[in-house]
Write a protein that holds these residues in place. Structure first.
Motif, PDB file in Angstrom:
ATOM      1  N   ARG A  85       1.253  -0.980  -0.118  1.00 47.64           N
ATOM      2  CA  ARG A  85       0.132  -0.199  -0.012  1.00 47.64           C
ATOM      3  C   ARG A  85       0.831   1.146   0.044  1.00 47.64           C
ATOM      4  NH1 ARG A  85      -4.973  -0.226   3.730  1.00 47.64           N
ATOM      5  NH2 ARG A  85      -5.862  -2.263   1.840  1.00 47.64           N
ATOM      6  N   GLY A  86       0.267   2.005  -0.773  1.00 43.74           N
ATOM      7  CA  GLY A  86       1.180   3.132  -0.798  1.00 43.74           C
ATOM      8  C   GLY A  86       2.298   3.358  -1.912  1.00 43.74           C
ATOM      9  N   MET A  87       2.420   2.237  -2.624  1.00 45.06           N
ATOM     10  CA  MET A  87       3.558   2.390  -3.478  1.00 45.06           C
ATOM     11  C   MET A  87       3.067   2.820  -5.229  1.00 45.06           C
ATOM     12  SD  MET A  87       6.904   1.350  -2.902  1.00 45.06           S
ATOM     13  CE  MET A  87       7.152   0.778  -0.803  1.00 45.06           C
ATOM     14  N   LEU A  88       3.687   3.813  -5.763  1.00 43.96           N
ATOM     15  CA  LEU A  88       3.148   4.408  -7.221  1.00 43.96           C
ATOM     16  C   LEU A  88       4.608   4.762  -7.737  1.00 43.96           C
ATOM     17  CD1 LEU A  88       1.105   7.353  -5.700  1.00 43.96           C
ATOM     18  CD2 LEU A  88       0.549   4.839  -6.538  1.00 43.96           C
ATOM     19  N   LEU A  89       4.487   4.035  -8.934  1.00 40.33           N
ATOM     20  CA  LEU A  89       4.759   5.099 -10.139  1.00 40.33           C
ATOM     21  C   LEU A  89       5.662   6.394 -10.321  1.00 40.33           C
ATOM     22  CD1 LEU A  89       3.657   2.161 -12.143  1.00 40.33           C
ATOM     23  CD2 LEU A  89       5.772   1.945 -10.942  1.00 40.33           C
TER      24      LEU A  89
END
Lengths: 151, 978
Positions: free
Chosen positions: B956-960
């Motif tokens: 959760r909270g991983m973005l690109l």
């Protein structure tokens, strides 16, 4: 501040270790009403051979830094300081240094207590009025790692 | 004869006739030479005006048969006319030609144009004649350097140059060392001419960085406390944090900062952030004084808004109703000792004014004279009064100098530079009694209570020296003080201010218990209320100090008279006491790491004293930063910088437009072949961020749910969730649909922010350690929907730390990772992220076609075919139908299409690439403090929540993150710092 300390001996790790023990205290303060902000621990002057250990930097990097000071840096002794959670790591580093020197290095550990300051800001500033400040204590360790004098 | 240029005709009038008759037969009826009546003439349609060269196919360009006989007289006559014309054409110079033109090319030299002696002698006279007129003008214009640099003339020149943009008091100092930019009606130093990016960072985190912030505008409000608070409360909201009424700031002990909105419009229409400072209460009076410090860009709006809420529309100097341009600066207050408007024109014309006065001129007052587009009438009001509420608004722009010192050692620098004012000797005071001195300090010295206060302030200041780092103090502390003229203690050499021995002693435990106790008290309680009082608040004292400043010249004279050269002047001259205010600036307060980074002090001075404090500060080894360092400072603090990061404010929108044109110009300056083709990189808007469109699209995506995406495997997680979510959203649909398309807002509600922050699982940068957060309502669909109904069209300020490599750039895209991407992440944290498939640029062919104008008709049938073909490939990787709109927008062939940029009506910004776009980065760089790429930007709240819900717990909270000119996505951890 209970005992006289050597010059430059205090604890200035980064804030990371400070967080760990304080959040338990924050619960008592009725967390709905206040926001807890921790101020930095007191910074003290730092000599070349003082190493302040924190939990953020990689362990190996910190160990390498100490080794460099002792071997390449030409210092006869260094001081490793740790506060709170970082005490463990400070001890670890000191022991590692001793182990890797085949017992030539000697250790002398000191402990102390450091006073830390927290600010408690009310969430609703207009009603609650005074923000509070409080102090709490945290333990610190100062390990002197040195080559013993020949005589 | 035979050698005549047969193929060349010179068709001007009669000259042509004679000769050509014989050769080309093109001649007309030339009476005398009527030997051969031209038979070919009617056949010759190509009798063109001008030179015609070469063999003319259809023409009777020239006759084939040679003439049989020539009449010599007629022929000669005709030739002579021709020769005459030719000579005439040769001698008459056309407009552009220079004497150099007379020389063959290989003999011309560039230097000839301004040094006639380099020309051959035969041409020199002509050249001299031509250059003569120019030279005279030049001589009249520029005097000798010596004359120009004469004090009075220099001053005139400076005044002239200040007419358009105001100068700060340190302008000359800066202009010698900085790249200056004209912004917001001021001339400001942008960045130093020397390399100092890292040294400045080191100064901020280790020693001290100094900035001149005098361009910030101060607006003073005076009136009854409750009335002031009542009117000001309309501008702010408690939801967004402490307001003007916050108890601690109201007492005057702390500086506060708020976000100001238009009256009563809270979530929408923000004006911008301001800081404010209340003057501590005086006993038994409810009359209060408040300073609001605002960025010059919002000053005009803020002033208007303040006037409305306070009902202050009566300008004290009547004529014009307060239409004040932001560039305005003006401090003509009622009780001013010397009325400025009177003085300025006078000093302008008379060059030989007194030194002291002109010195002042160079710094403060003349700057006030000038407006953005001309001279402001001196009667433009700066004070407004209200008869109903009794509130008085003063515009104090440029009245107070504000310096900012950033860094842990900034108080050591202050402690070394400033010394608490010494009292006047009794002996001198007696002398003064007879004069009833006009200076303020001797008067104050007579008053016991005032001296007591000064003593207390000096004590606090002394304790302050004992602390080691600026970050240890309570944030926002204020300390009033009176100090000696710092020029008196100027070191002969530049030194580096270090924490004084006192601090060292404290840590060694050599300091007495009493001092230690006091220091602890200061750290815990801050400065007591009465010590925050300063005479800087008083108009009369400020003016007195400004007027009685000892000039540099006078000071040097006094120094030269000292018996031991280089020793301190004693006694301190009476004029050398300045009231100041020290305001502590909190460093990084949000987030869990690097807290208190960039803390420092603001130094407030009366106007005119700018340089007197600047040079001594510089001599203490500080670094000087310009505007770009302010940007870096706020970036490292993780704070939005005004006006860059306020897309919902008018100023922010304006700034973005400016930035876009600037970047676009830069882009267009490159040759097309060397430009980045942003279309191929799948970047729709590399130079701006269409926030409004983004928020609307996310709203739409959430509302329409997954219908379109059903059965599409690629965004599996998103699709399933959306379909499920739709049911819940439908319940709210009536609300969202009926809502008119509102403008975007930035989420500033602290409670909501805290909630959102908890949902993002805050960690330290690189996601190493999960910090503990309070118990939160679990993140599920019902929670998100209720959150979104409240903050549907919002953006939220986030910080993104890259996990491994990569340096985020301006306007990098923040994207949602797909399930496969997260699988990639599971393998190891060092994995370098997915790639975006390259896009096709189907505008390229169109641009080419446009260039080949005439062939367009032929290819037009083709273009429709290629269009259909080309629009498909990019959408192949995208699971959504919105890309089918692309071709629709493309056929509009705008003439100003730029190669490599998407033309204006943008297609869907969220789903243009293979990963959904959440937002953009507004500040991105390699962070020297975190040691990894660090980006700050906004994401859509709707999009973020949707993403978070669908992500598995461990990711959760991983973005690109993807830069505009790159196809590589990088993993980043999102942090919302409250």
């Amino acid at each position: 501040m209970t005992e006289p300390r050597n010059p430059g001996m205090s604890s200035v790790p980064q804030t990371a270790p400070v967080h760990t023990d304080s959040s338990s205290a924050a619960v008592e303060m009725d967390p709905v009403e206040y926001t807890l902000r921790k101020r930095l621990p007191r910074k003290l002057p730092k000599r070349r051979n003082d190493v302040y250990v924190n939990m953020k930097t990689d362990f190996r990097a910190q160990l390498a830094r100490c080794q460099k000071l002792l071997e390449g840096g030409g210092h006869r002794e260094i001081c490793v300081h740790g506060l709170g959670l970082a005490i463990n790591r400070a001890i670890n580093i000191a022991l590692q240094l001793q182990a890797s020197s085949q017992g030539v290095l000697q250790l002398a550990a000191n402990t102390s207590t450091v006073e830390l300051v927290d600010d408690l800001e009310p969430e609703d500033p207009d009603e609650a009025g005074e923000p509070m400040t409080r102090t709490r204590n945290n333990s610190a360790i100062h390990i002197k790692v040195f080559y013993p004098d020949p005589q | 004869m035979r050698n005549q240029p047969v193929s060349v005709q010179y068709p001007s009038g009669s000259t042509q006739n004679g000769g050509d008759t014989s050769v080309t037969g093109g001649g007309r009826d030339d009476g005398p030479s009527n030997v051969r009546p031209s038979t070919e003439r009617p056949k010759n349609p190509h009798q063109r005006a001008g030179w015609v060269r070469g063999h003319q196919k259809d023409g009777g360009g020239y006759a084939k048969e040679m003439p049989k006989l020539i009449t010599a007289g007629a022929f000669a006559r005709a030739r002579s006319a021709e020769v005459r014309a030719m000579l005439k054409a040769v001698t008459v110079t056309t407009g552009s030609s220079h004497v150099c033109g007379a020389l063959p090319k290989h003999m011309r030299r560039r230097a000839m144009s301004h040094n006639t002696k380099r020309l051959p002698r035969r041409l020199r006279d002509v050249a001299n004649r031509m250059a003569g007129s120019k030279k005279k003008k030049e001589q009249a214009k520029s005097k000798s350097r010596k004359a120009r640099r004469r004090h009075g003339n220099l001053l005139l020149e400076f005044n002239r140059r200040q007419r358009k943009n105001m100068w700060l008091e340190t302008h000359i100092w800066h202009a010698k060392r900085f790249h200056m930019v004209k912004k917001w009606g001021y001339c400001l130093g942008d960045r130093p001419t020397y390399k100092c990016y890292r040294p400045c960072y080191r100064a901020m985190s280790g020693h001290c960085l100094l900035q001149d912030l005098s361009y910030y505008c101060c607006i003073e409000l005076q009136g009854e406390e409750d009335k002031l608070l009542a009117s000001l409360s309309q501008l702010t909201s408690k939801e967004a944090g402490p307001t003007f009424a916050a108890a601690l700031s109201l007492s005057g002990r702390r500086q506060g900062s708020v976000m100001v909105y238009k009256a009563g419009q809270y979530p929408s229409q923000p004006l911008g952030p301001v800081t404010f400072l209340w003057r501590p209460r005086t006993q038994g009076s409810t009359h209060r004084q408040l300073w609001i410090w605002a960025h010059p860009i919002i000053k005009k709006d803020l002033l208007l808004e303040l006037q409305t809420v306070c009902q202050c529309c009566e300008a004290v100097v009547p004529p014009v109703v307060p239409v004040v341009t932001p560039a305005e600066v003006v401090p003509t207050l009622g009780p001013e000792p010397e009325p400025k408007p009177e003085k300025n024109p006078e000093t302008k014309q008379i060059t030989g004014t007194k030194r002291k006065r002109s010195c002042k001129d160079a710094s403060g007052p003349p700057a006030k004279k000038i407006l953005g587009d001309g001279t402001r009438s001196p009667t433009t009001p700066v004070t407004w009064k209200s008869s109903s509420t009794g509130i008085v608004i003063n515009d104090l722009t440029m009245e107070i100098v504000r310096y900012r010192l950033i860094g842990p050692q900034s108080h050591s620098v202050l402690a070394e530079t400033l010394e608490a004012a010494t009292d006047c000797d009794v002996r001198i005071m007696e002398i003064n009694k007879s004069q009833s001195s006009s200076l303020w300090w001797p008067e104050h010295c007579k008053d016991e209570s005032k001296m007591n206060l000064h003593q207390q302030q000096a004590d606090v200041y002394h304790i302050l020296k004992g602390i080691y780092s600026t970050g240890e103090l309570p944030p926002g502390t204020v300390l009033g003080l009176t100090v000696d003229d710092p020029r008196l203690t100027l070191p002969t050499k530049k030194v580096k201010a270090l924490p004084c021995e006192h601090a060292v002693c404290v840590c060694c435990g050599f300091v007495s218990e009493v001092d230690e106790e006091k220091r602890k008290e200061l750290m815990l309680r801050g400065v007591s209320e009465h010590c925050c009082q300063s005479y800087l608040w008083e108009q009369s004292v400020r003016d007195n100090v400004t007027d009685n400043k000892i000039s540099e010249q006078e000071l040097n004279r006094m120094r030269s008279e000292v018996l031991v050269p280089g020793s301190r002047l004693s006694p301190t001259p009476l004029q050398g006491r300045v009231p100041i205010l020290l305001v502590h600036q909190p460093g990084k307060q949000v987030g869990h790491e690097m807290s208190s980074w960039g803390a420092g002090w603001d130094l407030l001075l009366p106007k005119g004293w700018g340089m007197a404090f600047w040079v001594p500060l510089v001599y203490r080894g500080v670094r000087i930063g310009g505007l770009n360092m302010s940007l870096k400072h706020s970036q490292n603090k993780g704070a939005p910088h005004f006006p860059h990061d306020y897309p919902d404010c008018f100023a922010g929108v304006h700034f973005q437009e400016e930035q876009e044109t600037e970047l676009l110009d830069k882009f267009k300056r490159r040759p097309p072949a060397k430009r980045t083709n942003y279309i191929k990189h799948g970047c729709l808007a590399p130079f701006r961020c269409p926030w409004q469109q983004l928020a609307e699209e996310w709203e739409l995506i959430l509302r329409e749910g997954g219908e379109d995406r059903k059965g599409d495997g690629q965004t599996g997680t998103a699709t399933e969730a959306d379909t499920e979510m739709e049911e819940e959203v439908t319940s709210h649909r009536d609300i969202t649909v009926t809502k008119p398309p509102s403008r975007i807002t930035v989420l500033r509600n602290t409670k909501s922010l805290r909630l959102l922050s908890g949902w993002c699982k805050p960690t330290t940068s690189k996601g190493q350690r999960h910090c503990r957060v309070r118990e939160l309502p679990p993140l599920d669909r019902s929670a998100t929907t209720s959150f979104l109904t409240a903050h549907g069209m919002s953006l939220v300020w986030v910080r993104l730390s890259l996990l491994s490599k990569g340096k985020p750039e301006l306007h990098a895209m923040v994207c949602v990772p797909t399930a496969e991407d997260l699988q990639l992440l599971k393998k190891g944290p060092g994995s370098s992220g997915p790639q975006e498939p390259p896009h096709r640029d189907h505008f390229k062919s169109r641009i080419k076609r446009r260039k080949k104008g005439p062939k367009k008709a032929a290819t037009s049938s083709l273009s429709s075919k290629t269009e259909g073909k080309e629009s498909n490939p990019p959408s192949g990787s995208e699971p959504n139908p919105t890309t089918s709109e692309d071709p629709k927008s493309s056929p509009k062939s705008s003439s100003d299409r730029i190669f490599g940029l998407w033309p204006d009506p943008l297609p869907s910004v969220t789903s243009h690439c293979s990963r959904l776009t959440l937002g953009w980065v507004t500040q991105g760089d390699f962070s020297l403090s975190a040691g990894c790429g660090d980006a700050l930007g906004f994401v859509s709240v709707a999009g973020l929540l949707n993403t978070l819900v669908n992500q598995p717990m461990e990711h959760r909270g991983m973005l690109l993150l993807r830069n505009p000119a790159s196809l590589h996505y990088r993993f980043a951890k999102i942090n919302i710092e409250v």
